[in-house]
Design an enzyme around this catalytic site. Sequence first.
Site, PDB file in Angstrom:
ATOM      1  N   HIS A 133     -17.440   2.993  27.271  1.00 58.05           N
ATOM      2  CA  HIS A 133     -18.167   3.931  27.981  1.00 58.05           C
ATOM      3  C   HIS A 133     -17.823   5.381  28.303  1.00 58.05           C
ATOM      4  CE1 HIS A 133     -15.587   2.359  31.190  1.00 58.05           C
ATOM      5  NE2 HIS A 133     -16.240   0.918  31.111  1.00 58.05           N
ATOM      6  N   HIS A 139     -13.129 -10.741  37.390  1.00 59.46           N
ATOM      7  CA  HIS A 139     -13.656  -9.547  37.300  1.00 59.46           C
ATOM      8  C   HIS A 139     -15.128  -9.317  36.472  1.00 59.46           C
ATOM      9  CE1 HIS A 139     -14.773  -5.043  36.663  1.00 59.46           C
ATOM     10  NE2 HIS A 139     -13.833  -5.041  35.536  1.00 59.46           N
ATOM     11  N   GLU A 173     -17.247  -7.410  34.907  1.00 57.95           N
ATOM     12  CA  GLU A 173     -17.809  -6.325  34.014  1.00 57.95           C
ATOM     13  C   GLU A 173     -17.828  -7.412  32.732  1.00 57.95           C
ATOM     14  OE1 GLU A 173     -15.809  -2.605  33.597  1.00 57.95           O
ATOM     15  OE2 GLU A 173     -17.066  -1.937  32.408  1.00 57.95           O
ATOM     16  N   ASP A 222     -16.924  -6.961  29.455  1.00 56.89           N
ATOM     17  CA  ASP A 222     -15.996  -7.379  28.495  1.00 56.89           C
ATOM     18  C   ASP A 222     -15.376  -8.335  28.906  1.00 56.89           C
ATOM     19  OD1 ASP A 222     -15.451  -5.406  30.776  1.00 56.89           O
ATOM     20  OD2 ASP A 222     -13.657  -4.566  29.686  1.00 56.89           O
ATOM     21  N   HIS A 234     -11.428  -2.239  39.893  1.00 55.71           N
ATOM     22  CA  HIS A 234     -12.182  -0.874  39.892  1.00 55.71           C
ATOM     23  C   HIS A 234     -13.892  -1.247  40.092  1.00 55.71           C
ATOM     24  CE1 HIS A 234     -14.066  -0.212  35.764  1.00 55.71           C
ATOM     25  NE2 HIS A 234     -13.414  -1.763  35.668  1.00 55.71           N
ATOM     26  N   ASP A 289      -8.447  -5.754  35.425  1.00 57.42           N
ATOM     27  CA  ASP A 289      -8.129  -4.560  34.454  1.00 57.42           C
ATOM     28  C   ASP A 289      -6.914  -3.761  34.884  1.00 57.42           C
ATOM     29  OD1 ASP A 289     -10.177  -4.683  33.003  1.00 57.42           O
ATOM     30  OD2 ASP A 289     -11.592  -3.493  34.202  1.00 57.42           O
ATOM     31  N   TYR A 307      -5.275   4.861  30.258  1.00 57.62           N
ATOM     32  CA  TYR A 307      -6.235   4.136  30.870  1.00 57.62           C
ATOM     33  C   TYR A 307      -6.216   4.208  32.454  1.00 57.62           C
ATOM     34  CZ  TYR A 307      -7.810  -0.512  32.167  1.00 57.62           C
ATOM     35  OH  TYR A 307      -8.308  -1.635  32.249  1.00 57.62           O
ATOM     36  N   HIS A 331      -6.605  -6.355  29.683  1.00 63.16           N
ATOM     37  CA  HIS A 331      -6.406  -5.502  28.396  1.00 63.16           C
ATOM     38  C   HIS A 331      -5.034  -5.340  27.811  1.00 63.16           C
ATOM     39  CE1 HIS A 331     -10.683  -4.659  28.378  1.00 63.16           C
ATOM     40  NE2 HIS A 331     -10.654  -4.327  29.723  1.00 63.16           N
TER      41      HIS A 331
HETATM   42 FE1  FEO Z   1     -13.792  -3.304  34.133  1.00 57.34          FE
HETATM   43 FE2  FEO Z   1     -12.339  -4.292  31.468  1.00 57.34          FE
HETATM   44  O1  FEO Z   1     -13.530  -4.187  32.578  1.00 57.34           O
END
Ligand code: FEO
Length: 397
Positions: free
Chosen positions: A27, A81, A83, A85, A147, A166, A194, A227
Amino acid sequence: MSGYQALKISDSVYWVGAVDWNIRDFHGYLTKRGSSYNAYLIIADKITLIDTVKAPFIEEMFARISSVVAPDKIDYIISNHSEIDHTGALKETIRRVNPEKVFASKMGVATLSDLLSLEYPLTAVADGETLSLGNKELVFIETKMLHWPDSMFSYLPCEKVLFSQDAFGMHLASSFLFADEIEPAILEYEAATYYANILLPYSPLVLKLLDRVTKMGLVAHVIAPDHGPIWRKNLNMVLEKYRYWASQNVHPKAVIVYDTMWGSTETMARHIALGISDTSGCEARLLRLDAVHRSEVAYELLGAGALVVGSATLNNNVLPRIADVMTYLKGLRPLNKIGQAFGSYGWSGEAPQNIQQMLVEMKVAVLDDPITAKHKPAEDILEACVLTGKKIAQKLK
Ligand code: FEO
């Protein structure tokens, strides 16, 4: 055989995620070293999967899980989380595994139900709640807005493993699983990039969370983010880095971001940089936007005390890449910056004034009126650029 193996990170925890070597845009954030989507399997009386992966990577995750246990033996799934991903594969994982329960924070339950159109009933867990896995237990720590509103940590006290979604992560695809196996300069660069691009707007909350975790006496021996590599050594190093970045303390460094049409704005940028770097102990970073990505600008700005922005005027406004980077930086809400606008023009000359307005909206403390040059900066304008650079340096020292 798939060749995908689960990798052990503590006595009963395995990494069962996926490596995305090819992703280059997250993004708007340039992920030049790819990324990974980390999922973790806890082998306990209640076998538990923490987070999943981006949808296209589901077979890699299932292959890794299958190297340890049959996937239909999984009892619990926890979503730290929402999101995509980390949850793109969740709906299909629930279908295949048919778990006893799926847990998320209260906001996570709402978000997942919306995002994934889940019919499966999710179970909400509260901040500080403990979940028994039979012979082990997990504790949940709400990390709202770090986040996303749904974000939470899960902590396995018996092995001191913190599953931090994250937080403490980085976009870095690697065949190495642990942070201590990676070149320190790359590690620090990717962790800082990051932070600058994902977590910076939430820095006050990061500080509160760090204080809270310290007060709780939570000691982690392993930090397992969603990640990039897993931290198992020098955990204080990454925790202190987060405290430093979140404090938004600045040092005598100026970031000069500019775009130029025929070289005049670039000449001005160079002279401002000369004025800054002429002052002992001050550094200037020239970032020309046709060569530097917006997420690199965010990285360079982390810890810098000045944001100096220049653009030629095009069609009564700034050049498009300046509009892009300023929109991006505004969203990241950097604090404690001084700033200055500058730029050249042919006839109307709106760009520097528009930049000044953008800096004010970002709550950057602007030093002076914009420095402008018609067509080509004359000697007196170049001297003004050098003097402005010196003034910026004096303010930063
Ligand atoms: Fe906030 Fe890795 O997704």
